[in-house]
Every structure is written in structure tokens, then in C-alpha cells.
Design a protein around this motif. Structure first.
Motif, PDB file in Angstrom:
ATOM      1  N   THR A  23      27.574  53.015  34.789  1.00 26.85           N
ATOM      2  CA  THR A  23      28.261  53.171  36.068  1.00 26.85           C
ATOM      3  C   THR A  23      28.755  51.837  36.594  1.00 26.85           C
ATOM      4  O   THR A  23      29.903  51.697  37.036  1.00 26.85           O
ATOM      5  CB  THR A  23      27.314  53.816  37.096  1.00 26.85           C
ATOM      6  OG1 THR A  23      26.883  55.092  36.599  1.00 26.85           O
ATOM      7  CG2 THR A  23      28.010  54.018  38.426  1.00 26.85           C
ATOM      8  N   ALA A  24      27.886  50.817  36.555  1.00 25.04           N
ATOM      9  CA  ALA A  24      28.273  49.505  37.066  1.00 25.04           C
ATOM     10  C   ALA A  24      29.319  48.843  36.173  1.00 25.04           C
ATOM     11  O   ALA A  24      30.216  48.147  36.665  1.00 25.04           O
ATOM     12  CB  ALA A  24      27.042  48.618  37.190  1.00 25.04           C
TER      13      ALA A  24
ATOM     14  N   ASP B 294      32.939  49.368  36.901  1.00 25.34           N
ATOM     15  CA  ASP B 294      33.520  48.636  38.025  1.00 25.34           C
ATOM     16  C   ASP B 294      34.035  47.257  37.637  1.00 25.34           C
ATOM     17  O   ASP B 294      34.674  46.584  38.450  1.00 25.34           O
ATOM     18  CB  ASP B 294      32.474  48.467  39.141  1.00 25.34           C
ATOM     19  CG  ASP B 294      32.125  49.789  39.822  1.00 25.34           C
ATOM     20  OD1 ASP B 294      33.015  50.655  39.888  1.00 25.34           O
ATOM     21  OD2 ASP B 294      30.978  49.937  40.277  1.00 25.34           O
TER      22      ASP B 294
ATOM     23  N   ARG C 160      26.136  49.621  43.291  1.00 24.92           N
ATOM     24  CA  ARG C 160      25.929  49.988  41.884  1.00 24.92           C
ATOM     25  C   ARG C 160      25.433  48.802  41.073  1.00 24.92           C
ATOM     26  O   ARG C 160      24.602  48.957  40.164  1.00 24.92           O
ATOM     27  CB  ARG C 160      27.229  50.565  41.310  1.00 24.92           C
ATOM     28  CG  ARG C 160      27.561  51.957  41.843  1.00 24.92           C
ATOM     29  CD  ARG C 160      28.596  52.649  41.003  1.00 24.92           C
ATOM     30  NE  ARG C 160      29.935  52.214  41.299  1.00 24.92           N
ATOM     31  CZ  ARG C 160      30.837  52.933  41.983  1.00 24.92           C
ATOM     32  NH1 ARG C 160      30.494  54.120  42.473  1.00 24.92           N
ATOM     33  NH2 ARG C 160      32.054  52.476  42.182  1.00 24.92           N
ATOM     34  N   LEU C 161      25.936  47.603  41.383  1.00 21.93           N
ATOM     35  CA  LEU C 161      25.456  46.418  40.683  1.00 21.93           C
ATOM     36  C   LEU C 161      23.984  46.150  40.997  1.00 21.93           C
ATOM     37  O   LEU C 161      23.211  45.783  40.111  1.00 21.93           O
ATOM     38  CB  LEU C 161      26.299  45.201  41.064  1.00 21.93           C
ATOM     39  CG  LEU C 161      27.666  45.084  40.386  1.00 21.93           C
ATOM     40  CD1 LEU C 161      28.487  43.987  41.042  1.00 21.93           C
ATOM     41  CD2 LEU C 161      27.503  44.804  38.891  1.00 21.93           C
TER      42      LEU C 161
ATOM     43  N   ALA D 112      21.922  48.528  38.989  1.00 22.22           N
ATOM     44  CA  ALA D 112      21.852  48.140  37.576  1.00 22.22           C
ATOM     45  C   ALA D 112      20.914  46.963  37.383  1.00 22.22           C
ATOM     46  O   ALA D 112      20.112  46.922  36.438  1.00 22.22           O
ATOM     47  CB  ALA D 112      23.249  47.806  37.058  1.00 22.22           C
TER      48      ALA D 112
ATOM     49  N   GLN E 246      30.654  49.136  45.034  1.00 28.09           N
ATOM     50  CA  GLN E 246      30.431  48.441  43.761  1.00 28.09           C
ATOM     51  C   GLN E 246      29.184  47.573  43.817  1.00 28.09           C
ATOM     52  O   GLN E 246      28.420  47.503  42.859  1.00 28.09           O
ATOM     53  CB  GLN E 246      31.659  47.607  43.415  1.00 28.09           C
ATOM     54  CG  GLN E 246      32.896  48.427  43.079  1.00 28.09           C
ATOM     55  CD  GLN E 246      34.145  47.572  42.962  1.00 28.09           C
ATOM     56  OE1 GLN E 246      34.281  46.547  43.647  1.00 28.09           O
ATOM     57  NE2 GLN E 246      35.076  47.994  42.113  1.00 28.09           N
TER      58      GLN E 246
END
Length: 285
Positions: A11-12, A15, A59-60, A63, A56
Motif C-alpha cells: 500500500t505504501a 504512493d 500509510r508510511l 509500513a 500517504q
């Protein structure tokens, strides 16, 4: 790789606009996790997604958290580690091995990846050295760490010696069998150390051998990755002097001393001269 980790990375990675796939992002985040937590999230995020949006960034962070969770301490006990190193030495045809508290920059304060002495012995002080032979093992520490070494190392496994009063080169020469081979990692020692150790070992009838791959790096299965962090340019109000002016002052000092060049090898010196800072090691430039 767990499903949660794979999903968070995929997912990350989407981006990053093709800058990283999931595997590449995992490698980057492992380095970020291995670096001291001295940076704001937005600083390390610039390495992956410059100008990340809040979505974003979320999400980062997820992760990064998943990567951190996948790196939990594990591994054998001290006696097993010492036995494993001796097994590796036998495979390499060595009778002894020297383990300094050092990294490739000869720094006193090390990133977690370079804490090989601590992994092997349990001793976490900022200065020390270990020597392991097939029959004996000794850790050499200075007066600051006498009590700490006694608390952190097993006396049944490790002889405790004074780093300066009982030179390890002499101990190694005495402990090495006739014709024995003593190994070392050439990336972690100085030329002066090699010359001194070689004289002592050869005088005792042995040989000093540079080993291409550090055996501890092959045994340390959960060894942290090398740290990754952005390089930050210091503002003039913090640095106090522009880097161009510092270089001009250095050039003038060379002219006064009738020198043509200087080689700077200490990372702190390079950081000062160029007004740069990193975050690979805590509490140093």
C-alpha cells in the motif's frame, strides 16, 4: 513475510510513484528503523514520498511500524554465540579471531549494526575488544568499565583483562598455538593496529590474516540493517559560519603550513566542515 507486513508495504509503495517497489521500500524502512529516533516523521518520509499528504504519511507510518514489529530481538545465548564463532573459525581455518568495538569509521559510538562486541559478549560499553581462540576467550576493557563488564559478561566464558595494562596483542600471541592463524576484519581496524598485531603474532610463530567476510555478520541472524537517514544542512544561525568560509579558512591554514591537501576521515570533521548533520548514530553529528 507476514500478510500484514506485505499489505502495509504494498500500500505504501504505491504512493512512491514508482520510486520504490515493496521490497525496495522495506529495505529503506529497515534502515530508517535502524537509525536513532531523532528525526521528525516528515524528514525520513521525504526519502520515500517527498511532500507526502496526510493519507500517504499515515500509510508510511503503518509500513514503518510493521517493519519494526518484524525485527524483534532473538538469537542464541552467550555461550552458544561463542561456540558458534569457534565453529565458524574452524571452517575458515583460523585459530583465533579479534573482535573490536569499532565500525568502518573508527567511531567510539556505533550504529546498532556495528555492535558486534555486544552481540558476542553481552558487554555494551563504548570501548573494548575481544579475542577468541579455540580454547580461550578474553575481553579487554578500560577502567571505566570494570564493574559493567563484570555484570554483563559470563566469567565462565570470558577472561576479563585491562585494555591498556594487559595489551591484547600480547595475550593473543601467548594464547595462539604455534603456527596458528589469527583473523581480523580489515574494515574495522587501523593500519597501526595491523602492524602492531602482526609483529606480536609473527614473533610468536603465528600469522595475522585479514578475513573478507566478518564471521559474526554471518552468525548474527537478526543483525540490524545499516541505518538510513536524510542528510540535513544546518542553517547559518546554528552553524555560525558558512561552509564556504570554513573551507577557505582551511585552505589558508594549508598554505601557511606549506601543504597541498588534507584528507579528512572522521565523520564529525566532515560534518563540521560542510555544515551537515545526519542521524545514523545518536548524540553525534
Amino acid at each position: 513475510m507476514t500478510t500484514d507486513l506485505a499489505d502495509a508495504l504494498a500500500t505504501a509503495a504505491a504512493d512512491t510513484g514508482g520510486r520504490y517497489d515493496a521490497a525496495g521500500l522495506q529495505e529503506l524502512l529497515e534502515g530508517v528503523v535502524a537509525a536513532p529516533a531523532a528525526l521528525d516523521d516528515r524528514e525520513w518520509m521525504e526519502l520515500a514520498v517527498p511532500g507526502a499528504t496526510e493519507v500517504q504519511a499515515k500509510r508510511l507510518r503503518a509500513a514503518k511500524a510493521a517493519v519494526a514489529a518484524a525485527h524483534r530481538p532473538a538469537g542464541p545465548k552467550p555461550a552458544e554465540r561463542l561456540a558458534a564463532l569457534r565453529g565458524a573459525l574452524a571452517r575458515l581455518g583460523l585459530d583465533a579471531y579479534v573482535v573490536p568495538h569499532a565500525d568502518e569509521h573508527q567511531g567510539e559510538y556505533l550504529p546498532a549494526r556495528a555492535e558486534r562486541l555486544a552481540w558476542l559478549t553481552g558487554f555494551t560499553g563504548s570501548a573494548g575488544l575481544a579475542v577468541v581462540t579455540t580454547e580461550r576467550a578474553a575481553i579487554f576493557i578500560d577502567g571505566r568499565y570494570t564493574i559493567q563488564a563484570g555484570q554483563q559478561t559470563d566469567a565462565a566464558l570470558w577472561e576479563r583483562r585491562h585494555l591498556h595494562q594487559e595489551p591484547h596483542e600480547a595475550w593473543l600471541a601467548e594464547a595462539l598455538p604455534k603456527g596458528g592463524r589469527a583473523g581480523y576484519d580489515p574494515k574495522l581496524v587501523t593500519v597501526a593496529w595491523v602492524e602492531k598485531a602482526r609483529r606480536a603474532v609473527e614473533a610468536a610463530g603465528g600469522a595475522l590474516v585479514a578475513v573478507e567476510e566478518n564471521p559474526i555478520d554471518t552468525l548474527w541472524t537478526d543483525q540490524p540493517p545499516a541505518p538510513i537517514s536524510p542528510t540535513i544542512v544546518q542553517a547559518l544561525d546554528v552553524a555560525g559560519q558558512d561552509a564556504r568560509d570554513k573551507r577557505a579558512d582551511l585552505a589558508e591554514a594549508l598554505r601557511r603550513d606549506r601543504l597541498d591537501a588534507v584528507v579528512l576521515t572522521a565523520p564529525e570533521s566532515v560534518a563540521w566542515l560542510l555544515n551537515l548533520r545526519g542521524a545514523d548514530v545518536p548524540h553525534t553529528p
